[in-house]
Design a protein around this motif. Structure first.
Motif, mmCIF file in Angstrom:
data_model
loop_
_atom_site.group_PDB
_atom_site.id
_atom_site.type_symbol
_atom_site.label_atom_id
_atom_site.label_comp_id
_atom_site.label_asym_id
_atom_site.label_seq_id
_atom_site.Cartn_x
_atom_site.Cartn_y
_atom_site.Cartn_z
ATOM 1 N N GLY A 196 0.794 -1.221 0.000
ATOM 2 C CA GLY A 196 0.000 0.000 0.000
ATOM 3 C C GLY A 196 0.825 1.269 0.000
ATOM 4 O O GLY A 196 0.270 2.365 -0.180
ATOM 5 N N LEU A 197 2.125 1.148 0.164
ATOM 6 C CA LEU A 197 3.007 2.315 0.051
ATOM 7 C C LEU A 197 3.277 2.676 -1.400
ATOM 8 O O LEU A 197 3.787 3.770 -1.679
ATOM 9 N N ASP A 198 2.957 1.766 -2.306
ATOM 10 C CA ASP A 198 3.140 2.024 -3.733
ATOM 11 C C ASP A 198 1.887 2.670 -4.303
ATOM 12 O O ASP A 198 0.753 2.264 -4.006
ATOM 13 N N GLU A 199 2.071 3.656 -5.157
ATOM 14 C CA GLU A 199 0.953 4.420 -5.705
ATOM 15 C C GLU A 199 -0.010 3.548 -6.484
ATOM 16 O O GLU A 199 -1.228 3.748 -6.425
ATOM 17 N N GLU A 200 0.520 2.544 -7.207
ATOM 18 C CA GLU A 200 -0.354 1.681 -7.998
ATOM 19 C C GLU A 200 -1.343 0.922 -7.111
ATOM 20 O O GLU A 200 -2.521 0.782 -7.451
ATOM 21 N N VAL A 201 -0.861 0.440 -5.973
ATOM 22 C CA VAL A 201 -1.724 -0.298 -5.058
ATOM 23 C C VAL A 201 -2.739 0.646 -4.410
ATOM 24 O O VAL A 201 -3.938 0.336 -4.328
ATOM 25 N N ALA A 202 -2.264 1.799 -3.929
ATOM 26 C CA ALA A 202 -3.156 2.759 -3.283
ATOM 27 C C ALA A 202 -4.267 3.196 -4.227
ATOM 28 O O ALA A 202 -5.437 3.291 -3.831
ATOM 29 N N SER A 203 -3.918 3.442 -5.499
ATOM 30 C CA SER A 203 -4.930 3.854 -6.489
ATOM 31 C C SER A 203 -5.940 2.749 -6.726
ATOM 32 O O SER A 203 -7.150 3.012 -6.854
ATOM 33 N N TYR A 204 -5.466 1.511 -6.781
ATOM 34 C CA TYR A 204 -6.374 0.382 -6.990
ATOM 35 C C TYR A 204 -7.343 0.249 -5.817
ATOM 36 O O TYR A 204 -8.561 0.083 -6.011
ATOM 37 N N VAL A 205 -6.825 0.329 -4.593
ATOM 38 C CA VAL A 205 -7.672 0.151 -3.412
ATOM 39 C C VAL A 205 -8.727 1.251 -3.309
ATOM 40 O O VAL A 205 -9.895 0.986 -2.993
ATOM 41 N N MET A 206 -8.326 2.483 -3.599
ATOM 42 C CA MET A 206 -9.213 3.616 -3.370
ATOM 43 C C MET A 206 -10.124 3.925 -4.557
ATOM 44 O O MET A 206 -10.954 4.828 -4.455
ATOM 45 N N GLN A 207 -10.000 3.180 -5.648
ATOM 46 C CA GLN A 207 -10.815 3.495 -6.835
ATOM 47 C C GLN A 207 -12.267 3.032 -6.701
ATOM 48 O O GLN A 207 -13.151 3.545 -7.382
ATOM 49 N N TRP A 208 -12.551 2.094 -5.820
ATOM 50 C CA TRP A 208 -13.871 1.494 -5.738
ATOM 51 C C TRP A 208 -14.842 2.387 -4.955
ATOM 52 O O TRP A 208 -14.472 3.006 -3.958
ATOM 53 N N PRO A 209 -16.085 2.452 -5.406
ATOM 54 C CA PRO A 209 -17.087 3.291 -4.712
ATOM 55 C C PRO A 209 -17.209 2.944 -3.229
ATOM 56 O O PRO A 209 -17.331 3.838 -2.387
ATOM 57 N N GLU A 210 -17.179 1.633 -2.908
ATOM 58 C CA GLU A 210 -17.313 1.250 -1.504
ATOM 59 C C GLU A 210 -16.109 1.700 -0.675
ATOM 60 O O GLU A 210 -16.238 2.000 0.514
#
Length: 289
Positions: A204-218
């Motif tokens: 989660g320190l990597d931008e790609e992971v953070a963007s993936y996690v936070m992209q979902w409406p929920e």
């Protein structure tokens, strides 16, 4: 008190009057605390500990009654040194002390088989000398533990409170729940980056992971609700006298979702509180790469 000068606080007084609260308060203030130390050992403690921890708090009471007479000799010798020594005496009315003993269902240490009042009267007699020599006397009869703590923090930091710290922790449920957490939030309902091959070795320190996690409406909705909840809760914990609040955010392995949210929450409140961020299972996350 001058901050660079060695300091000793002697905490004494009636059993049940709040010495445990006082000791916890001095620990929060950075004092090296020792409970029930025989007075004859005080000079040795100061010599050994004072080199690295210039602030020491020692609780001395009737549990060390075989050493009480020797205390006053040691105390007078200490006053002749450059050590700043203060004695805090905690007291309470007899009826209050009796009530506290009955509520805790404990016997008085000086009257294990008699009524608490007999032990209280014996203790008052033994501690007369301490009360007379104390620089600070607090009657806790009508003071709640939080109010006592606030008073001690104010008195011994010259009105400056120690900072309230919010510790934001990420963790993985498969590595166990954090035992020191005050609030725990489960993020396992969110889509897991672990199942995306190119994201699996990242955290989660990597931008790609953070963007993936936070992209979902929920994820966005939960984050908003979580921030709203914490904006309400954190001041309540601070008002209750806690010196530290631990907020734990967990996912399966403590590698992707939990780290993402922990970083986001830390940044969200960084301008309002002293924030410490801890990724408890980050070592496991690196090993799994």
């Amino acid at each position: 008190m001058e901050q660079n000068q060695p300091q000793l606080v002697i905490i004494t007084g009636m059993s049940g009057a709040g010495k445990t609260v006082a000791m916890n308060s001095f620990e929060d203030l950075g004092y090296f605390c020792v409970d029930n130390l025989p007075p004859t050992l005080l000079p040795h403690l100061i010599e050994v500990i004072g080199q690295v921890r210039p602030k020491i708090a020692v609780a001395i009471d009737t549990r060390a009654r075989d050493f009480i007479d020797s205390f006053f000799v040691v105390y007078e010798d200490l006053k002749k040194t450059d050590l700043q020594t203060r004695m805090l005496y905690l007291d309470a009315r007899n009826d209050v002390l009796v009530r506290r003993y009955k509520e805790s269902r404990r016997s008085h240490p000086l009257a294990p088989t008699d009524s608490p009042l007999i032990g209280i009267e014996r203790e008052r007699t033994l501690l007369e000398g301490f009360r007379d020599k104390a620089q600070m006397l607090i009657d806790t009869s009508d003071i709640k533990p939080l109010a006592l703590k606030e008073r001690l923090l104010k008195e011994f930091t010259e009105g400056t409170r120690i900072p309230f710290t919010v510790n934001v922790m990420s963790f993985g449920f498969k590595h166990g729940l954090p035992l020191d957490a005050d609030l725990v939030f489960d993020l396992r309902f969110l889509p897991n980056p672990f199942y995306i091959p190119e994201l699996r070795p990242k955290t989660g320190l990597d931008e790609e992971v953070a963007s993936y996690v936070m992209q979902w409406p929920e994820a966005k909705l939960f984050y908003k609700k979580l921030v709203d909840l914490l904006e309400f809760l954190i001041p309540q914990y601070e008002r209750e006298g806690k010196s530290q609040l631990v907020i734990a955010l967990g996912c399966t392995g403590g590698k992707h979702r939990s780290i993402t949210f922990a970083e986001a929450i830390s940044k969200e409140f960084a301008t309002q509180y002293h924030i410490e961020t801890n990724h408890r299972d980050y070592v496991h996350a690196k090993e799994e790469k």
